[in-house]
Design a protein around this motif. Structure first.
Motif, mmCIF file in Angstrom:
data_model
loop_
_atom_site.group_PDB
_atom_site.id
_atom_site.type_symbol
_atom_site.label_atom_id
_atom_site.label_comp_id
_atom_site.label_asym_id
_atom_site.label_seq_id
_atom_site.Cartn_x
_atom_site.Cartn_y
_atom_site.Cartn_z
ATOM 1 N N GLY A 4 49.033 45.519 43.165
ATOM 2 C CA GLY A 4 47.431 45.077 42.585
ATOM 3 C C GLY A 4 47.568 45.048 41.272
ATOM 4 O O GLY A 4 48.490 45.819 40.594
ATOM 5 N N THR A 5 46.581 44.459 40.602
ATOM 6 C CA THR A 5 46.609 44.512 38.942
ATOM 7 C C THR A 5 45.441 45.353 38.411
ATOM 8 O O THR A 5 44.098 45.044 38.955
ATOM 9 C CB THR A 5 46.421 43.151 38.522
ATOM 10 O OG1 THR A 5 46.450 43.079 37.135
ATOM 11 C CG2 THR A 5 45.390 42.113 39.228
ATOM 12 N N PRO A 6 45.565 46.065 37.528
ATOM 13 C CA PRO A 6 44.484 46.827 36.864
ATOM 14 C C PRO A 6 43.930 45.872 35.848
ATOM 15 O O PRO A 6 42.558 46.121 35.356
ATOM 16 C CB PRO A 6 44.900 47.863 36.311
ATOM 17 C CG PRO A 6 46.650 47.621 36.223
ATOM 18 C CD PRO A 6 46.957 46.695 37.072
ATOM 19 N N ARG A 7 44.339 44.951 35.580
ATOM 20 C CA ARG A 7 43.985 44.072 34.447
ATOM 21 C C ARG A 7 42.768 43.252 35.111
ATOM 22 O O ARG A 7 41.676 42.567 34.319
ATOM 23 C CB ARG A 7 44.962 43.030 33.978
ATOM 24 C CG ARG A 7 46.317 43.696 33.532
ATOM 25 C CD ARG A 7 47.479 42.970 33.007
ATOM 26 N NE ARG A 7 48.412 43.666 32.183
ATOM 27 C CZ ARG A 7 49.143 43.118 31.368
ATOM 28 N NH1 ARG A 7 49.018 41.724 31.018
ATOM 29 N NH2 ARG A 7 49.933 43.922 30.612
ATOM 30 N N ASP A 8 42.822 42.677 36.309
ATOM 31 C CA ASP A 8 41.663 42.155 36.837
ATOM 32 C C ASP A 8 41.555 42.220 38.247
ATOM 33 O O ASP A 8 42.114 41.406 39.047
ATOM 34 C CB ASP A 8 41.684 40.658 36.631
ATOM 35 C CG ASP A 8 40.474 39.769 36.999
ATOM 36 O OD1 ASP A 8 39.519 40.314 37.526
ATOM 37 O OD2 ASP A 8 40.410 38.543 36.778
ATOM 38 N N PRO A 9 41.177 43.525 38.823
ATOM 39 C CA PRO A 9 41.089 43.836 40.268
ATOM 40 C C PRO A 9 40.704 42.919 41.420
ATOM 41 O O PRO A 9 41.010 42.732 42.228
ATOM 42 C CB PRO A 9 40.526 45.137 40.281
ATOM 43 C CG PRO A 9 40.592 45.679 38.826
ATOM 44 C CD PRO A 9 40.551 44.567 37.934
ATOM 45 N N THR A 10 39.497 41.946 40.654
ATOM 46 C CA THR A 10 39.120 41.152 41.582
ATOM 47 C C THR A 10 40.194 40.191 42.134
ATOM 48 O O THR A 10 39.879 39.720 43.435
ATOM 49 C CB THR A 10 38.098 40.133 40.902
ATOM 50 O OG1 THR A 10 37.253 41.161 40.071
ATOM 51 C CG2 THR A 10 37.312 39.362 41.685
ATOM 52 N N ALA A 11 41.134 39.867 41.744
ATOM 53 C CA ALA A 11 42.247 38.990 41.795
ATOM 54 C C ALA A 11 43.078 39.380 43.128
ATOM 55 O O ALA A 11 43.636 38.388 43.658
ATOM 56 C CB ALA A 11 43.224 38.690 40.726
ATOM 57 N N ASP A 12 42.825 41.008 43.172
ATOM 58 C CA ASP A 12 43.816 41.251 44.299
ATOM 59 C C ASP A 12 43.280 40.848 45.640
ATOM 60 O O ASP A 12 44.032 40.762 46.617
ATOM 61 C CB ASP A 12 43.592 42.834 44.588
ATOM 62 C CG ASP A 12 44.378 43.342 43.057
ATOM 63 O OD1 ASP A 12 45.296 42.807 42.626
ATOM 64 O OD2 ASP A 12 44.060 44.633 42.825
ATOM 65 N N ARG A 13 41.769 40.209 45.708
ATOM 66 C CA ARG A 13 41.397 39.876 47.062
ATOM 67 C C ARG A 13 41.313 38.367 46.873
ATOM 68 O O ARG A 13 40.567 38.009 47.644
ATOM 69 C CB ARG A 13 40.185 40.687 47.184
ATOM 70 C CG ARG A 13 40.226 42.053 47.616
ATOM 71 C CD ARG A 13 38.850 42.600 48.028
ATOM 72 N NE ARG A 13 38.171 41.893 49.071
ATOM 73 C CZ ARG A 13 38.558 41.815 50.325
ATOM 74 N NH1 ARG A 13 39.235 42.635 50.686
ATOM 75 N NH2 ARG A 13 37.843 41.398 51.051
ATOM 76 N N GLN A 14 41.706 37.697 46.092
ATOM 77 C CA GLN A 14 41.736 36.337 46.142
ATOM 78 C C GLN A 14 42.979 35.664 46.227
ATOM 79 O O GLN A 14 44.013 36.093 46.189
ATOM 80 C CB GLN A 14 41.160 35.572 44.567
ATOM 81 C CG GLN A 14 39.972 36.495 44.454
ATOM 82 C CD GLN A 14 39.342 36.080 43.018
ATOM 83 O OE1 GLN A 14 40.098 35.952 42.206
ATOM 84 N NE2 GLN A 14 37.920 35.910 42.751
ATOM 85 N N LEU A 15 42.665 34.374 46.517
ATOM 86 C CA LEU A 15 43.632 33.301 46.712
ATOM 87 C C LEU A 15 43.461 32.396 45.535
ATOM 88 O O LEU A 15 42.607 31.899 45.145
ATOM 89 C CB LEU A 15 43.806 32.394 47.973
ATOM 90 C CG LEU A 15 43.986 32.992 49.347
ATOM 91 C CD1 LEU A 15 43.110 34.082 49.691
ATOM 92 C CD2 LEU A 15 44.345 31.748 50.327
ATOM 93 N N LEU A 16 44.798 32.315 44.565
ATOM 94 C CA LEU A 16 44.761 31.622 43.289
ATOM 95 C C LEU A 16 45.256 30.284 43.430
ATOM 96 O O LEU A 16 46.592 30.334 43.908
ATOM 97 C CB LEU A 16 45.315 32.496 42.421
ATOM 98 C CG LEU A 16 44.874 33.879 41.958
ATOM 99 C CD1 LEU A 16 45.235 34.568 40.807
ATOM 100 C CD2 LEU A 16 43.204 33.846 41.873
ATOM 101 N N THR A 17 44.760 29.352 42.860
ATOM 102 C CA THR A 17 45.340 28.032 42.822
ATOM 103 C C THR A 17 45.106 27.617 41.256
ATOM 104 O O THR A 17 44.243 28.026 40.652
ATOM 105 C CB THR A 17 44.558 26.982 43.556
ATOM 106 O OG1 THR A 17 43.272 26.629 43.077
ATOM 107 C CG2 THR A 17 44.758 27.294 45.076
ATOM 108 N N VAL A 18 46.166 27.020 40.734
ATOM 109 C CA VAL A 18 46.107 26.637 39.372
ATOM 110 C C VAL A 18 45.584 25.085 39.127
ATOM 111 O O VAL A 18 46.185 24.305 39.866
ATOM 112 C CB VAL A 18 47.655 26.836 38.809
ATOM 113 C CG1 VAL A 18 47.632 26.366 37.327
ATOM 114 C CG2 VAL A 18 48.124 28.360 39.018
ATOM 115 N N VAL A 19 44.900 25.139 38.296
ATOM 116 C CA VAL A 19 44.163 23.664 37.971
ATOM 117 C C VAL A 19 44.217 23.336 36.275
ATOM 118 O O VAL A 19 44.351 24.611 35.579
ATOM 119 C CB VAL A 19 42.682 23.491 38.317
ATOM 120 C CG1 VAL A 19 42.593 24.167 39.728
ATOM 121 C CG2 VAL A 19 41.966 24.687 37.570
#
Lengths: 358, 207
Positions: free
Chosen positions: A173-188
């Motif tokens: 997990g990342t302490p830099r933006d913990p919200t991202a740990d539970r997300q699926l990221l797509t790049v736009v």
């Protein structure tokens, strides 16, 4: 002249060998002084360096810029910052959509559209997913069972379905933006606005970048602020200045000098005898210099070399290397003036008196 | 007096006391001279001045018309400084090395000197393992190979038994016979009687 020097050096070595026990004691102390200076300083500084590196990895130099009154930040402006010298990466989320994954329909996750620099800010060194791919945060991957190569299929709350190949699942997990740990990221592409602009600043350039960042977003966003709590952060400069190993080189030099001085003092009469036999201060200095090299400088250098071998991994870091080099130089500089100390200790005063008193 | 020692009006004050009080003395370049006198009469100080180790407050000490060079003088003291951790031959060789001999030559000369003083079988022994008499003979041997024209000996037989004393005296007299000036400060009448000349020092000047 040369032969006279050879005789002086030969005699010095013979004397040291004849007093091998005392010689060994001084040699061991000097070698220990050299080795311990390297090992203690390397260990001490490397500990500070590790704390510092951990803080940097955690996001000590990641700053966020949020729009005024909850408004977003221009995505293109944010992406442009990522190209600055002294900025490692910059990016943000342009949209977040709640979804339910087919493989875990009971839980709700988010599919976040992020600008190209965002992944590099949040998980440095991780490749950003390409078009048609997603990066799945480690917590989301853990609860849904998704792995790289799987196809993630989801349905938005509006009923619109979507899918993408899982390209990456970061290990931690990342302490830099913990919200991202539970997300699926797509790049736009970086168009529109991002919720906040995350900027990963190179620590070496922070002093220049942070003011420039404030100016860049002046009037359209708030001031940059760290994403992690710095109240417990360690100041490396203070930590290095207060390191316990700081005065060690002086202590080590003192021990080596004291041992050598004691050795010479015990032989005061011997050296007075040499003066009685006609040795002038040049001869005595040469003799004491030779003894210093054999007794102290050589062993200290050998100790330093041994310490360098043992501490090689820590010495791979510039800050450790620089401070070890500094302290070792100080140590050797003090030891290099030993012949003069010896001369002052045993090469002065009345020969007659020394011999009468001995 | 070519090569001899000339002391003229030598005054030395140590700790506020006049140790030597206008000493005038002429010594031949070869021979043995005993300096006798009660404790505190200035015997050792006189030797130190002769050796150039102590500068007189007034007066001159000349050898052959020139100030004495410390290298022209070899010392033998009551507790003669020797390198205790080194062998007898190493200690004696120092005297030869000091005058520029090579190591091999110095060792050879040293062994000869030790042989001549009856210490040939002790040449390789560390000095700290020698008896007091043997040490003194090692010191005499060193003075011998140093080839200094003047040998000063300060109470060389003190604390030695009669047998050891005789051997040391013989050694010193052998040095004088070899063409040097041997100056011996002593309380021992036997030593003084063996010398060519006796200088009686009383209250800092020859009687």
């Amino acid at each position: 002249m040369r032969r006279a020097r050879v005789v002086v050096l030969d005699e010095a070595l013979r004397d040291l060998l004849a007093r091998w026990l005392l010689t060994t004691l001084v040699v061991v102390v000097a070698a220990a002084a050299g080795a311990s200076t390297v090992l203690l300083v390397a260990s001490d500084v490397d500990r500070v360096r590790e704390v510092w590196d951990a803080q940097v990895a955690e996001g000590r130099f990641v700053h966020e810029v949020t729009g005024a009154q909850g408004a977003g930040v221009d995505a293109a402006s944010c992406a442009a910052v990522g190209a600055w010298q002294g900025v490692r990466a910059a990016g943000g989320r342009t949209a977040t959509t709640p979804v339910r994954l087919v493989t875990a329909p009971a839980s709700r996750y988010d599919v976040a559209a992020v600008t190209p620099g965002y992944v590099a800010v949040v998980w440095p060194g991780t490749a950003a997913p390409l078009a048609g791919e997603v990066l799945v945060g480690p917590h989301a991957a853990g609860s849904t069972g998704l792995r790289p190569g799987d196809v993630a299929v989801w349905a938005e709350t509006s009923g619109v379905a979507g899918s993408a190949r899982v390209a990456v699942v970061p290990a931690d997990g990342t302490p830099r933006d913990p919200t991202a740990d539970r997300q699926l990221l797509t790049v736009v592409p970086a168009t529109g606005t991002v919720d906040r602009c995350l900027v990963d600043v190179d620590p070496d350039h922070a002093a220049a970048v942070l003011p420039a960042l404030s100016s860049w977003f002046d009037g359209v966003a708030g001031s940059p602020r760290p994403v992690v709590d710095l109240t417990r952060a360690v100041d490396p400069q203070s930590a290095l200045a207060a390191r316990a190993s700081g005065p060690w080189w002086a202590l080590a030099a003192g021990l080596a000098v004291a041992t050598a001085a004691a050795c010479w003092s015990a032989r005061r009469a011997d050296l007075a005898l040499l003066r009685l036999l006609g040795a002038d201060s040049g001869v005595l200095t040469l003799r004491l210099a030779a003894e210093s090299v054999v007794l102290v400088l050589g062993p200290a250098l050998a100790g330093v070399a041994a310490g360098v071998v043992v501490a090689a991994p820590a010495l791979g870091h510039a800050v450790v290397r620089d401070l070890v080099l500094l302290d070792v130089t100080r140590l050797l500089a003090v030891l290099a003036v030993l012949p003069l100390l010896g001369l002052a200790l045993v090469g002065r005063g009345s020969v007659f008196r020394v011999l009468k008193e001995s | 007096m070519s090569g001899g020692l000339e002391l003229r009006g030598v005054h030395v004050t140590l700790g506020g006391r006049h140790v030597l009080d206008g000493v005038d003395l002429d010594l031949a370049p070869v021979g043995s001279v005993a300096v006798v006198g009660p404790s505190g009469s200035g015997k050792t100080t006189l030797l130190a001045v002769v050796a150039g180790l102590l500068a007189p407050d007034a007066g001159t000490v000349l050898r052959g018309g020139r100030p004495v060079d410390a290298r022209d003088v070899a010392w033998v003291m009551q507790t003669t400084p020797l390198l205790g951790a080194r062998s007898a031959v190493d200690n004696v060789a120092l005297g030869a090395l000091a005058r520029g001999c090579t190591r091999a030559a110095a060792d050879a000369v040293a062994r000869d000197a030790l042989d001549g003083l009856g210490l040939g079988d002790r040449a390789g022994t560390r000095v700290r393992r020698l008896s007091g008499g043997e040490r003194q003979r090692v010191a005499v041997a060193r003075a011998l190979v140093q080839e200094a024209p003047v040998v000063v000996a300060d109470e060389p037989t003190a604390s030695l038994d009669a047998h050891a004393r005789d051997r040391v005296v013989q050694a010193l007299l052998a040095v004088a016979s070899a063409g040097r000036l041997v100056l011996v400060a002593t309380h021992d009448r036997v030593v003084a009687d063996g010398c060519d000349r006796v200088v009686d020092l009383v209250a800092g000047r020859p009687a």
